[in-house]
Design an enzyme around this catalytic site. Structure first.
Site, mmCIF file in Angstrom:
data_model
loop_
_atom_site.group_PDB
_atom_site.id
_atom_site.type_symbol
_atom_site.label_atom_id
_atom_site.label_comp_id
_atom_site.label_asym_id
_atom_site.label_seq_id
_atom_site.Cartn_x
_atom_site.Cartn_y
_atom_site.Cartn_z
ATOM 1 N N GLU A 233 6.296 37.851 41.336
ATOM 2 C CA GLU A 233 6.553 38.096 42.755
ATOM 3 C C GLU A 233 7.970 38.607 42.935
ATOM 4 O O GLU A 233 8.800 38.524 42.034
ATOM 5 C CB GLU A 233 6.402 36.787 43.541
ATOM 6 C CG GLU A 233 4.979 36.285 43.597
ATOM 7 C CD GLU A 233 4.877 34.869 44.140
ATOM 8 O OE1 GLU A 233 5.921 34.275 44.471
ATOM 9 O OE2 GLU A 233 3.749 34.371 44.222
ATOM 10 N N HIS A 275 5.943 31.110 48.506
ATOM 11 C CA HIS A 275 6.656 30.418 47.424
ATOM 12 C C HIS A 275 8.161 30.461 47.651
ATOM 13 O O HIS A 275 8.687 31.421 48.191
ATOM 14 C CB HIS A 275 6.333 31.072 46.067
ATOM 15 C CG HIS A 275 4.915 30.865 45.652
ATOM 16 N ND1 HIS A 275 4.194 31.831 45.001
ATOM 17 C CD2 HIS A 275 4.080 29.821 45.824
ATOM 18 C CE1 HIS A 275 2.972 31.377 44.770
ATOM 19 N NE2 HIS A 275 2.876 30.160 45.261
ATOM 20 N N ARG A 295 7.903 49.168 34.303
ATOM 21 C CA ARG A 295 7.205 50.417 33.961
ATOM 22 C C ARG A 295 8.043 51.206 32.958
ATOM 23 O O ARG A 295 7.530 51.715 31.969
ATOM 24 C CB ARG A 295 6.983 51.229 35.245
ATOM 25 C CG ARG A 295 5.898 52.287 35.106
ATOM 26 C CD ARG A 295 5.654 52.998 36.430
ATOM 27 N NE ARG A 295 4.822 52.238 37.346
ATOM 28 C CZ ARG A 295 5.167 51.888 38.575
ATOM 29 N NH1 ARG A 295 6.374 52.213 39.046
ATOM 30 N NH2 ARG A 295 4.340 51.222 39.344
ATOM 31 N N ALA A 297 10.145 50.070 30.881
ATOM 32 C CA ALA A 297 10.145 49.410 29.570
ATOM 33 C C ALA A 297 8.833 49.628 28.822
ATOM 34 O O ALA A 297 8.764 49.414 27.613
ATOM 35 C CB ALA A 297 10.395 47.912 29.750
ATOM 36 N N GLY A 298 7.804 50.018 29.544
ATOM 37 C CA GLY A 298 6.549 50.316 28.853
ATOM 38 C C GLY A 298 5.373 49.431 29.219
ATOM 39 O O GLY A 298 4.294 49.547 28.638
ATOM 40 N N VAL A 301 1.898 48.778 34.813
ATOM 41 C CA VAL A 301 2.170 48.155 36.107
ATOM 42 C C VAL A 301 1.100 48.551 37.118
ATOM 43 O O VAL A 301 0.906 49.743 37.389
ATOM 44 C CB VAL A 301 3.567 48.549 36.617
ATOM 45 C CG1 VAL A 301 3.841 47.923 37.974
ATOM 46 C CG2 VAL A 301 4.636 48.126 35.610
ATOM 47 N N THR A 304 -2.038 48.339 42.861
ATOM 48 C CA THR A 304 -2.849 47.485 43.729
ATOM 49 C C THR A 304 -3.521 46.469 42.825
ATOM 50 O O THR A 304 -3.595 46.660 41.607
ATOM 51 C CB THR A 304 -3.939 48.283 44.462
ATOM 52 O OG1 THR A 304 -4.937 48.659 43.511
ATOM 53 C CG2 THR A 304 -3.367 49.520 45.120
#
Lengths: 589, 391
Positions: A233, A275, A295, A297-298, A301, A304
């Site tokens: 999150e 939270h 993303r 870093a690979g 991701v 939705t």
């Protein structure tokens, strides 16, 4: 860092606090997963000694201890996992105690919400120094399919667990800061046809004790895990740590992530989401920034939530087929008994057929076995009980119990009424001293108190020491019954309780010669020594025996014979109603 | 559950007391409280709620004479603020303002310090130095740098540690070797620590803005329940209403609305979790229905959603929701409202069947979905339903 493998090999759980629904769901899980026995070995809660749960369709009991310290060593040493369901206020102290007292503890899951940040920070230090995996706070649990369901994770009703495909090990790890989403992701992963290698809800607090990066490293190290699904999150910087681990080649497994919280961009001052951690105070903490970093870093991701499903589905070659065992209808029995029951319409005592038991036991052996709830073999113990049983049978019609029986019998009452009238007088002043002495001897020896200190403590309170003192016998004129009882102690391996009681006598008799160790006190001490040396009862068990009035039971049973004899005697020679004459009562105006 | 802001009044009182300095100020929660204010020629009257940019928003009134205090206070209260602070007015002198902050984190306690304090400290981020308080920490050195004596620094750390502070910011303060003058203090507390401290309680905590009546009701509900509830009204005339469960799933669902470009239509965010009882979900739903009725949007949808619950009983929690929908059936019918449901968990079969039956009966059924329909798909159906209505 711990290895998930340890928990696959050996999952023995203690529940800190009690939460019937969650505990039952863990037992249902074990049963459905085909385990031979429940993984829960102890519950730490007050007010009872066991709790009843279903194991499949039948019932089992799980031992309950008021404090972790009271759990027998052999159980303590086997415990590898703890589920802490205590309130937030007690999380810090109870978790620290568990880590300290359980030498083989690998993982603790903390269920409570509202654990203070500073307590979590303390536990972070503890987890690091003691090398224990502490998951939470506000974690719904850790799930290791086929081996362990630690917490509510995966559902609390058995039909839900049966149908969820979480009973057999798979190859996809699920790590989530959210409890609801961990289950949603498990559902998504299994829905496309993969299985779960393990799943972990880290909790949405500001300082999760196990971080997402640490959890992902567990997945990386786990040889059964091929890919990882992660739900994070907005708020905090955990995802940058993950990105760095990927960059450094420390996370090489395929990682599919969803970072929630892009909606926060709508607001100038975003609301506090569900939270505690879910609040982006700087731009780096936003969901978008963290997604970009991962993303880059690979990681894969998802934009939705539907993308998570799509990405997983793409990778399925063949949907796995799993069994779906079920649990049928079940009903709690009204009572549980460890003494006797009926099997195939035959009466069974302590696990053996009644006839077989009758043929192989003397009265003394049967009495002791039933009173202790286990078949007794010790000859020494049996002969001692035989002796005590005879010794206590009657001490004349003068004592309050016998007198009551006699009065009732002469009033024309029946056997049961007259007998109970006598039994009703047994208590703190009449007959109760054996139990009272047993409590005092165990407690004093347990606390390491010297006889001197023990006597002084009583003197200070102005109390009478149970098991000490006799009307007639003195140190110079010893009670022959006490002498006979002591001969049993000589035969035992240890006699520390008798030695303590004699130590007390040595002091009290210097004050008054009739303050001797009497029959009650001697029976208590010798019986304690026998239970310890012959049955390996520890002090906690001995205290429990005195608490449930085991020592009193011997007196009640034996003396019932005497009371019954007095009843029959009175009825045989019926004198009519007993009434006191005015001489017997001094009326004071 | 989260970090919340302590009132400026309480924060200043605690910090000054800890370091042995005097503090003069009056907390004003009622116009009657002004009677206590006395002893100075002029005053500052300001809003004491967790509002950012008070100066810019005109919520700090400077140099107010005693006779005008009531008028000034009324002026601020009329803008919807309920908590004010009055302090003696001190002429602002250009002097060297410093910045001091204390935080805790995974690595322990950290002190941040800058010589260039004041409102623009964030622009001077490079000037901030950080000191991790470890074993054998050089307090004397820090005292020399900050011009705050060692025992006072330690007193601040002690105050923080023992009373469940989450962050402490003294910005600015003015100090030389002889005197220490604290001009402004901001303290965030960890409200989970309330049980363990006596120095602050719920009455000292301030919300960033005035809560609407519905938000206030839910706040009370949350405080009185072992389960948790939250509600934020985002757009009173929005068309998309959310009745969500679970901290994670609720953000996912709000995200999906936003990702589809419908963020402006979001009427609210909120969630319940921790297995609330039927009575509580009834109260929660009633507050949402009030919001739905008050919204001027021509067409509306209510999305009742969540993930596959671990332990929250779906039948039980839905019973309260259904009860509220039943009570307000006549009103809801007039709302051009469609209700969509997507949820899983313990007793989901009963819960979903019952809510479907109720919605059908009231003529407001959009769709009811079990976990075999994903969160995204279910929400997609709901948003499509809204668009279709608008056509």
């Amino acid at each position: 860092m711990i290895d998930i493998k340890i928990l696959r090999d050996n999952a023995n759980v203690v529940i800190l606090g009690s939460h019937a629904e969650v505990i039952q769901s863990m037992l249902d899980y074990d049963f459905l997963a085909g385990k031979s026995k429940p993984s829960i070995v102890a519950i730490i809660a007050s007010g009872r000694k066991q709790e009843r749960y279903f194991w499949g369709e039948t019932e089992v009991t799980i031992r309950v201890f008021a404090n972790l310290e009271l759990v027998p060593e052999v159980i303590k040493n086997g415990i590898t996992a703890a589920l802490n369901v205590q309130s937030a206020r007690r999380i810090l102290s109870s978790t620290m105690q568990a880590v300290e007292l359980l030498p083989n503890l690998q993982v603790v899951d903390i269920f409570a919400e509202q654990t203070p940040e500073s307590h979590s920070l303390e536990l972070i230090k503890l987890a690091a120094t003691k090398n224990v995996l502490i998951v939470g706070p506000a974690s719904v649990g850790v799930l290791i399919p086929g081996f362990l369901k630690l917490g509510a994770i995966g559902g609390t009703r058995h039909p839900q667990i049966s149908s969820a495909d979480i009973l057999e090990m798979g190859d996809t790890a699920v790590v989530s800061t959210s409890g609801g989403m961990v289950n949603e992701l498990i559902h998504t992963v299994t829905g496309v046809g993969f299985g779960i290698s393990f799943a972990m809800a880290l909790g949405g607090d500001r300082f999760p004790i196990t971080t997402p990066a640490q959890a992902l490293q567990l997945a990386e190290a786990d040889k059964h895990t091929k890919r990882i699904v992660y739900f994070g999150e907005l708020g905090g910087s955990d995802e940058y740590e993950i990105a760095q681990l990927i960059d450094e080649g420390k996370i090489t497994k395929e990682l599919i992530v969803y970072i929630a919280g892009t909606v926060a961009e709508l607001f100038e001052e975003p609301p506090q989401f569900g939270h505690a951690k879910a609040l982006a105070q700087t731009k780096d903490e936003s969901a978008t920034a963290k997604k970009d970093a991962l993303r880059k870093a690979g990681a894969i991701v998802a934009n939705t939530f539907a993308d998570v499903h799509k990405e997983l589905a793409k990778r399925v070659i063949e949907k796995r087929v799993v069994r779906e065992p079920k649990i049928g209808a079940r009903k709690h029995s009204m009572i549980v008994s460890h003494i006797s029951g009926e099997i195939d319409e035959n009466v069974v005592l302590l696990g053996k057929d009644l006839m077989e038991t009758v043929e192989n036991n003397s009265i003394a052996s049967l009495v002791l076995s039933l009173l202790l709830g286990e078949q007794v073999e010790s000859k020494k113990a049996i002969s001692f009980v035989d002796f005590v049983f005879k010794l206590l049978v009657d001490h004349g019609p003068y004592v309050s119990g016998a007198l009551n029986t006699i009065v009732s019998a002469r009033a024309g009452k029946d056997l049961v009424s007259s007998l109970t009238a006598g039994l009703m007088t047994i208590g703190p002043r009449f007959g109760g001293a054996i139990n009272g002495a047993a409590t005092e001897w165990v407690q004093a020896v347990k606390d390491g108190v010297s006889p001197q200190e023990f006597v002084e403590a009583f003197a200070k309170r102005g109390g009478i020491i149970p098991g000490i003192g006799h009307k007639k016998y003195t140190i110079d004129m010893p009670d022959p019954r006490v002498k006979a009882l002591k001969t049993f102690a000589k035969n035992t391996n240890g006699d520390r309780y008798l030695q303590f009681a004699l130590g007390v006598e040595a002091i009290t008799t210097t004050k008054k010669t009739n303050l001797i160790l009497n029959v009650d006190g001697t029976i208590a001490a010798v019986l304690l020594d026998i239970l310890e040396s012959e049955f390996n009862y520890d002090q906690q068990q001995l205290l429990e025996l005195s608490e449930i009035e085991f020592f009193n039971a011997l007196f009640v049973l034996s003396r019932s014979i005497g009371f019954t004899a007095h009843y029959l005697d009175q009825r045989r020679h019926d004198e009519g109603l007993l009434r006191l004459s005015p001489d017997d009562v001094r009326y004071i105006e | 559950m989260p970090r919340r802001k302590l009132s400026e009044y309480r924060a200043k009182t605690l910090v000054n007391k800890a370091i042995g300095e005097d503090y003069v100020g009056w907390s004003i929660l009622d116009l009657d409280d002004i009677k206590k204010v006395d002893g100075y020629k002029s005053y500052v009257v300001k809003v004491d709620q967790a509002v950012k940019g008070r100066f810019k928003k005109g919520l700090v009134l400077l140099n107010v004479e005693h006779k005008d205090l009531k008028t000034s206070a009324k002026q601020l209260m009329n803008e919807g603020y309920s908590s004010l602070l009055i302090e003696p007015y001190v002429e602002h002198v250009d002097q060297s303002e410093r910045y001091f902050a204390l935080n805790h984190g995974r690595g322990g306690y950290t002190i941040a310090y800058s010589r260039n304090g004041g409102v623009n400290v964030e622009q001077n981020a490079d000037s901030i130095e950080y000191f991790a308080i470890d074993d054998g920490f050089d307090w004397e050195n820090l005292a020399t740098i900050t011009n705050i004596e060692t025992d006072k620094l330690q007193a601040l750390v002690k105050l923080f540690k023992e009373n469940h502070f989450a962050s402490l910011e003294i910005n600015p303060y003015v100090a030389d070797r002889r005197s220490l003058n604290i001009l402004d203090v901001a303290v965030e507390i960890d409200d989970a620590g309330q049980y363990f401290t006596r120095l602050w309680n719920e009455s000292d905590i301030r919300s960033p803005r005035k809560l609407s009546e519905s938000e206030e009701q839910i706040h009370v509900l949350n405080d009185n329940s072992p389960a948790s509830f939250s509600l934020s009204v985002l757009n009173p005339n929005g068309s998309i209403f959310l009745l969500l469960s679970g901290g994670g799933a609720s953000i996912v669902i709000a995200d999906e609305v936003y990702n589809q470009g419908l963020g402006d239509e979001l009427a609210n965010y909120g969630e319940y979790s921790g297995n609330p009882n039927t009575e509580e979900t009834y109260i929660y739903t009633n507050e949402l229905i009030k919001l739905i009725v008050d919204s001027k949007a021509p067409n509306k949808i209510l999305f009742i959603g969540g993930a596959v619950a671990n332990f929250t009983d779906i039948a039980k929690t839905f019973a309260g929701i259904i009860h509220a929908l039943d009570d307000q059936a006549a009103v809801l019918k007039k709302q051009h409202l469609k209700v969509y449901v997507r949820r899983g968990g313990p007793n989901q079969e009963i819960g979903l069947a019952k809510i479907k039956q109720a919605l059908e009966g009231h003529g407001i059924l959009g769709g009811v979905y079990a976990p075999d329909v994903s969160i995204s798909d279910a929400l997609g159906f709901a948003l499509k339903g809204l668009k279709d209505e608008e056509k």
